[in-house]
Design a protein around this motif. Structure first.
Motif, PDB file in Angstrom:
ATOM      1  N   THR A  85       0.819  -1.209   0.000  1.00 22.52           N
ATOM      2  CA  THR A  85       0.000   0.000   0.000  1.00 22.52           C
ATOM      3  C   THR A  85       0.857   1.265   0.000  1.00 22.52           C
ATOM      4  O   THR A  85       0.329   2.365  -0.039  1.00 22.52           O
ATOM      5  CB  THR A  85      -0.911   0.052   1.251  1.00 22.52           C
ATOM      6  OG1 THR A  85      -0.080  -0.118   2.402  1.00 22.52           O
ATOM      7  CG2 THR A  85      -1.972  -1.029   1.208  1.00 22.52           C
ATOM      8  N   ASN A  86       2.173   1.122   0.050  1.00 23.41           N
ATOM      9  CA  ASN A  86       3.066   2.283   0.166  1.00 23.41           C
ATOM     10  C   ASN A  86       3.326   2.902  -1.217  1.00 23.41           C
ATOM     11  O   ASN A  86       4.148   2.418  -1.991  1.00 23.41           O
ATOM     12  CB  ASN A  86       4.381   1.833   0.828  1.00 23.41           C
ATOM     13  CG  ASN A  86       5.295   3.003   1.122  1.00 23.41           C
ATOM     14  OD1 ASN A  86       5.182   4.069   0.516  1.00 23.41           O
ATOM     15  ND2 ASN A  86       6.223   2.799   2.055  1.00 23.41           N
ATOM     16  N   LEU A  87       2.628   3.990  -1.501  1.00 18.64           N
ATOM     17  CA  LEU A  87       2.734   4.617  -2.820  1.00 18.64           C
ATOM     18  C   LEU A  87       4.124   5.213  -3.050  1.00 18.64           C
ATOM     19  O   LEU A  87       4.599   5.271  -4.181  1.00 18.64           O
ATOM     20  CB  LEU A  87       1.686   5.728  -2.978  1.00 18.64           C
ATOM     21  CG  LEU A  87       0.223   5.308  -2.964  1.00 18.64           C
ATOM     22  CD1 LEU A  87      -0.664   6.486  -3.324  1.00 18.64           C
ATOM     23  CD2 LEU A  87      -0.049   4.153  -3.901  1.00 18.64           C
ATOM     24  N   THR A  88       4.757   5.651  -1.975  1.00 18.44           N
ATOM     25  CA  THR A  88       6.096   6.227  -2.130  1.00 18.44           C
ATOM     26  C   THR A  88       7.064   5.188  -2.673  1.00 18.44           C
ATOM     27  O   THR A  88       7.821   5.441  -3.600  1.00 18.44           O
ATOM     28  CB  THR A  88       6.619   6.738  -0.765  1.00 18.44           C
ATOM     29  OG1 THR A  88       5.595   7.529  -0.176  1.00 18.44           O
ATOM     30  CG2 THR A  88       7.883   7.540  -0.924  1.00 18.44           C
ATOM     31  N   ALA A  89       6.967   3.992  -2.078  1.00 19.96           N
ATOM     32  CA  ALA A  89       7.839   2.921  -2.535  1.00 19.96           C
ATOM     33  C   ALA A  89       7.532   2.578  -3.990  1.00 19.96           C
ATOM     34  O   ALA A  89       8.431   2.383  -4.807  1.00 19.96           O
ATOM     35  CB  ALA A  89       7.667   1.697  -1.646  1.00 19.96           C
ATOM     36  N   LEU A  90       6.236   2.542  -4.351  1.00 21.73           N
ATOM     37  CA  LEU A  90       5.845   2.213  -5.722  1.00 21.73           C
ATOM     38  C   LEU A  90       6.333   3.275  -6.701  1.00 21.73           C
ATOM     39  O   LEU A  90       6.885   2.972  -7.761  1.00 21.73           O
ATOM     40  CB  LEU A  90       4.322   2.123  -5.821  1.00 21.73           C
ATOM     41  CG  LEU A  90       3.674   0.927  -5.135  1.00 21.73           C
ATOM     42  CD1 LEU A  90       2.168   1.067  -5.172  1.00 21.73           C
ATOM     43  CD2 LEU A  90       4.084  -0.338  -5.839  1.00 21.73           C
TER      44      LEU A  90
END
Ligand SMILES: *[C@@H]1O[C@H](CO)[C@@H](O)[C@H](O)[C@H]1NC(C)=O
Ligand SMILES: *[C@@H]1O[C@H](CO)[C@@H](O)[C@H](O)[C@H]1NC(C)=O
Ligand SMILES: *[C@@H]1O[C@H](CO)[C@@H](O)[C@H](O)[C@H]1NC(C)=O
Ligand SMILES: *[C@@H]1O[C@H](CO)[C@@H](O)[C@H](O)[C@H]1NC(C)=O
Length: 497
Positions: free
Chosen positions: A485-490
């Motif tokens: 769910t981590n958009l930053t990582a994506l």
């Protein structure tokens, strides 16, 4: 004396009712950021007619005075914020949560521009993939989402009865193979004895119901089922549905996109639409037996509560009961789910529920970040209903179109046969949804499994995937893929799982 007492007790009963609200005043409206309507229009006020309905011919272009380029109702939008992931590469297609800002804007990566309005923010907040589509969306795809909250609600007759609202081809034109109805019955209320030309499959959403039916062989069926259970009534078989103690809400799925819940055959209508002399002859009973027929169809109405002991309503037929392998119900709520990383799946199809010979369904729970994997169904369209949470689906239609649709609880989805799709949880809670097919078995083609079981050189030559990615593909079908769910990582090019 008796009548005075009766009047007195009637009066007491009337006085005990809540007083009707006689002072309604004006509505307060929903202006401001919560209501989300922009801009707030201010109508000119006048106590008597003034001004003019039409302008003069001197306003036609080429003769008119120039209109001001600046200083009018400006198209500039200066005060807005982007949401997480909105400026990331558009082909990443991250889910955008527009609920975190007051006035979302349709940007995706480098593309898009502000929206000065008029607009209603609520639509855009719950349909962010429509408003700011992933960069991979292309071409046009038939509308694949219908919120039942936009369906006309037909209220039952009398006090404490129920209601029903439907989705069919009138509101979702691509949905040709199936239609759906969401129905509510108060405790003791009936969906009147009736039959119809389509086959009916149902999932009980809340509460419990008593079902009764008689088939063409004179065999009887009677059962009580509860939330999470399913039923099936073949076309033409007359049945009744009565809510038990706590009332009920259930979902009906019909194998005809033209199905109309307002066009079923009702017992009351049959009796109202035949000559009384014929009814008398048919039931071999005096004409006076029909003095108290309802004056109009009942459809949804309150009745005598069903006895708690179902055996009291067991009618013994000389032809017996419906054979067990043809039972009209399946107590699906008692089936344990198949649990995999990221969620769980339960399937009910003719393998275990044979009477519903072409209704195959999966009830799927997907955790936040996870998704129902990319797949398609070989020959059947898919009818979806969302029971909880929020999700999105990208429908790929040959040759080169795809569109992403957003769903929340109470929405219907519809996906054409052979069109690939995934169902990704876009919220912070589990998403629960139903997939219904017109097929003798619940099957799908999983993209991951298909590639895993194809000679790797073919996959590499076609898609250019690295060897280790191909080697890591699971050969078992998992139905669900866990996710991040981590958009930053994506957005930083990390993995999505
Ligand atoms: C109804 O009666 C039949 C026998 O006629 C019996 O086998 C069945 O169990 C009864 N069903 C219920 C719900 O009592
Ligand atoms: C339920 O009703 C049946 C038929 O009337 C009766 O034989 C049975 O004893 C009842 N069961 C209970 C628990 O009251
Ligand atoms: C139930 O069993 C009977 C007898 O074996 C068979 O004729 C019938 O087709 C079966 N019904 C279903 C729905 O499978
Ligand atoms: C999300 O991912 C970023 C980049 O990988 C990382 O720095 C951050 O700690 C992560 N946040 C959480 C809550 O895990």
């Amino acid at each position: 004396m008796h009548s005075i007492l009766a009047t007195a007790s009637l009066l007491t009963a009337v006085l005990a009712l809540p007083a009707p609200q006689m002072s309604y005043e004006g509505n307060l409206g929903n202006s401001g950021p919560v209501g989300g309507v922009n801009p707030t229009a201010v109508a000119p006020t006048a106590t008597a007619a003034s001004g003019s309905l039409y302008g003069s011919e001197a306003l036609l272009g080429e003769v008119a005075q120039p209109s001001p380029v600046q200083g009018g109702d400006s198209a500039k939008v200066s005060n807005y914020q982007l949401v997480n992931g909105q400026d990331a590469d558009a082909t990443l297609g991250l889910y955008l949560d527009f609920n975190s800002v007051p006035n979302p804007q349709p940007f995706r990566g480098d593309a898009g521009q502000t929206d000065p309005g008029p607009r209603t923010y609520e639509y855009e907040k719950i349909n962010s993939d429509i408003f700011a589509p992933p960069g991979t969306d292309s071409g046009s795809v038939p509308q694949a989402m219908w919120p039942l909250g936009l369906s006309h609600n037909r209220l039952g007759s009398g006090k404490d009865s129920g209601w029903a609202r439907q989705q069919n081809k009138d509101n979702l034109p691509s949905a040709t193979a199936m239609a759906g109805v969401d129905m509510r019955l108060a405790p003791g209320a009936y969906r009147e004895l009736h039959w119809h030309t389509a086959n009916e499959w149902s999932l009980v959403l809340k509460g419990s119901v008593r079902l009764s039916a008689v088939n063409e062989n004179g065999e009887t069926f009677l059962d009580d089922i509860s939330a999470g259970d399913v039923w099936f009534f073949p076309a033409g078989v007359p049945h009744s549905i009565q809510a038990l103690d706590e009332g009920t809400e259930f979902l009906l799925v019909f194998d005809n996109g033209d199905f109309n819940e307002d066009s079923t055959f009702l017992a009351s209508e049959l009796f109202l639409r035949n000559p009384k002399s014929v009814l008398s002859k048919d039931l071999q009973t005096p004409i006076s037996s029909f003095d108290h027929l309802p004056t109009d169809q009942l459809y949804i109405f309150n009745g005598t509560p069903a006895p708690a002991n179902i055996s009291e309503q067991n009618v013994t037929s000389p032809y017996g009961q419906l054979p067990i392998n043809e039972s009209y119900t399946y107590h699906f709520s008692q089936q344990e789910p198949y649990v995999v990383p990221g969620g769980s799946v339960k399937i009910v199809d003719p393998t275990t529920f044979p009477i519903a010979s072409h209704f195959s369904a999966a009830l799927v729970t997907v955790q936040p970040g996870a998704m129902r994997e990319i797949h398609w169904h070989t020959t059947s369209d898919e009818w979806n209903y969302f029971l909880a949470g929020s999700a999105r689906i990208t429908v790929f239609v040959a040759p080169s179109s795809s569109q992403t649709f957003d769903y929340t609880a109470g929405d219907v989805g519809y996906i054409p046969a052979a069109s690939s799709h995934y169902i990704e949880n876009t919220g912070t809670e589990d998403v629960v949804f139903l997939e219904v097919l017109q097929a003798p078995k619940f099957t799908d083609i999983s993209v991951a499994q298909w590639l895993a079981l194809t000679p790797s050189q073919i996959v590499k030559d076609t898609l250019g995937l690295p060897d280790d990615a191909i080697a890591g593909l699971p050969k078992q079908k998992t139905y669900i893929k866990p996710g991040n769910t981590n958009l930053t990582a994506l957005a930083g090019g990390g993995s999505a799982y």
